[in-house]
Motif scaffolding. Structure first.
Motif, PDB file in Angstrom:
ATOM      1  N   GLN A  39       0.830  -1.206   0.000  1.00 57.41           N
ATOM      2  CA  GLN A  39       0.000   0.000   0.000  1.00 57.41           C
ATOM      3  C   GLN A  39       0.866   1.258   0.000  1.00 57.41           C
ATOM      4  O   GLN A  39       0.736   2.121   0.864  1.00 57.41           O
ATOM      5  N   ASN A  40       1.740   1.380  -0.985  1.00 57.20           N
ATOM      6  CA  ASN A  40       2.618   2.544  -1.051  1.00 57.20           C
ATOM      7  C   ASN A  40       1.833   3.842  -1.147  1.00 57.20           C
ATOM      8  O   ASN A  40       2.199   4.838  -0.531  1.00 57.20           O
ATOM      9  N   LEU A  41       0.765   3.834  -1.923  1.00 61.11           N
ATOM     10  CA  LEU A  41      -0.017   5.055  -2.109  1.00 61.11           C
ATOM     11  C   LEU A  41      -0.561   5.555  -0.773  1.00 61.11           C
ATOM     12  O   LEU A  41      -0.377   6.717  -0.405  1.00 61.11           O
ATOM     13  N   ASN A  44       2.358   6.697   1.632  1.00 61.99           N
ATOM     14  CA  ASN A  44       3.024   7.919   1.197  1.00 61.99           C
ATOM     15  C   ASN A  44       2.122   9.144   1.318  1.00 61.99           C
ATOM     16  O   ASN A  44       2.583  10.227   1.677  1.00 61.99           O
ATOM     17  N   VAL A  45       0.844   8.992   1.032  1.00 61.14           N
ATOM     18  CA  VAL A  45      -0.078  10.128   1.151  1.00 61.14           C
ATOM     19  C   VAL A  45      -0.266  10.511   2.620  1.00 61.14           C
ATOM     20  O   VAL A  45      -0.229  11.695   2.969  1.00 61.14           O
ATOM     21  N   THR A  76       7.372   6.541   5.196  1.00 61.62           N
ATOM     22  CA  THR A  76       7.073   6.700   3.774  1.00 61.62           C
ATOM     23  C   THR A  76       8.150   5.996   2.961  1.00 61.62           C
ATOM     24  O   THR A  76       9.211   5.676   3.467  1.00 61.62           O
ATOM     25  N   TRP A  81       7.780   2.826  -3.924  1.00 59.66           N
ATOM     26  CA  TRP A  81       6.862   3.435  -4.886  1.00 59.66           C
ATOM     27  C   TRP A  81       7.441   3.317  -6.297  1.00 59.66           C
ATOM     28  O   TRP A  81       6.750   2.921  -7.238  1.00 59.66           O
ATOM     29  N   LEU A 100      -0.229   5.162 -11.178  1.00 60.63           N
ATOM     30  CA  LEU A 100       0.346   5.121  -9.834  1.00 60.63           C
ATOM     31  C   LEU A 100       1.203   6.357  -9.572  1.00 60.63           C
ATOM     32  O   LEU A 100       1.090   6.995  -8.519  1.00 60.63           O
ATOM     33  N   LEU A 103      -1.191   9.544  -9.566  1.00 62.18           N
ATOM     34  CA  LEU A 103      -2.071   9.552  -8.398  1.00 62.18           C
ATOM     35  C   LEU A 103      -1.288   9.830  -7.115  1.00 62.18           C
ATOM     36  O   LEU A 103      -1.717  10.630  -6.275  1.00 62.18           O
ATOM     37  N   THR A 104      -0.131   9.196  -6.981  1.00 64.69           N
ATOM     38  CA  THR A 104       0.677   9.416  -5.782  1.00 64.69           C
ATOM     39  C   THR A 104       1.166  10.858  -5.710  1.00 64.69           C
ATOM     40  O   THR A 104       1.119  11.478  -4.643  1.00 64.69           O
ATOM     41  N   LEU A 107      -2.135  13.185  -5.103  1.00 62.01           N
ATOM     42  CA  LEU A 107      -2.668  13.047  -3.745  1.00 62.01           C
ATOM     43  C   LEU A 107      -1.636  13.437  -2.691  1.00 62.01           C
ATOM     44  O   LEU A 107      -1.980  14.034  -1.666  1.00 62.01           O
ATOM     45  N   GLY A 108      -0.371  13.107  -2.946  1.00 58.14           N
ATOM     46  CA  GLY A 108       0.683  13.459  -1.998  1.00 58.14           C
ATOM     47  C   GLY A 108       0.851  14.963  -1.864  1.00 58.14           C
ATOM     48  O   GLY A 108       0.963  15.491  -0.751  1.00 58.14           O
TER      49      GLY A 108
END
Length: 132
Positions: A39-41, A44-45, A76, A81, A100, A103-104, A107-108
């Motif tokens: 679940q990197n996303l 990281n977020v 993180t 990622w 990916l 989005l990362t 959102l990040g």
């Protein structure tokens, strides 16, 4: 963020603060990977939001070393990622890789900005005024 110092200097207190934050951050990252999978996303977020929040608070170099560099830096994961993106690319799934990455990043950045603005809204308590 603490001011950059010329050359490599390891101040014992700074080293201990970063290490004290990094250990629980790394352990939390490991446990999240065990229970939530890759679940990197999410990690990281959430880490970007927390680091943004800490950075928005009034300056406190020791807190930044402990929680910002130590904890957030270890919970993180930029390298994981990137590896996830490379795996998508090597499988020929360009859409998943670019999705990916986009989005990362989106959102990040949003999470960091939100956290930063929330941190800036908090004001330190006023010191009690002595009657004169």
């Amino acid at each position: 963020m603490p001011e950059a110092k010329p050359g490599l200097q390891l101040e014992l207190l700074e080293l201990l603060l970063v290490g004290a934050g990094a250990v629980p951050g790394a352990l939390l990252r490991w446990q999240l990977a065990l229970y939530l999978g890759d679940q990197n996303l999410l990690v990281n977020v959430l880490g970007a939001a927390l680091l943004g929040f800490l950075s928005g608070l009034p300056a406190a170099p020791r807190r930044q070393l402990l929680l910002g560099i130590g904890f957030c830096g270890s919970v993180t994961t930029f390298s994981s990622w990137m590896l996830a993106a490379v795996k998508h690319l090597s499988a020929g799934d360009w859409a998943a890789a670019l999705g990916l990455i986009g989005l990362t990043l989106g959102l990040g950045l949003g999470a960091a900005a939100l956290g930063f603005n929330l941190g800036r809204r908090l004001k330190p308590p006023e010191p009690p005024q002595s009657p004169t």
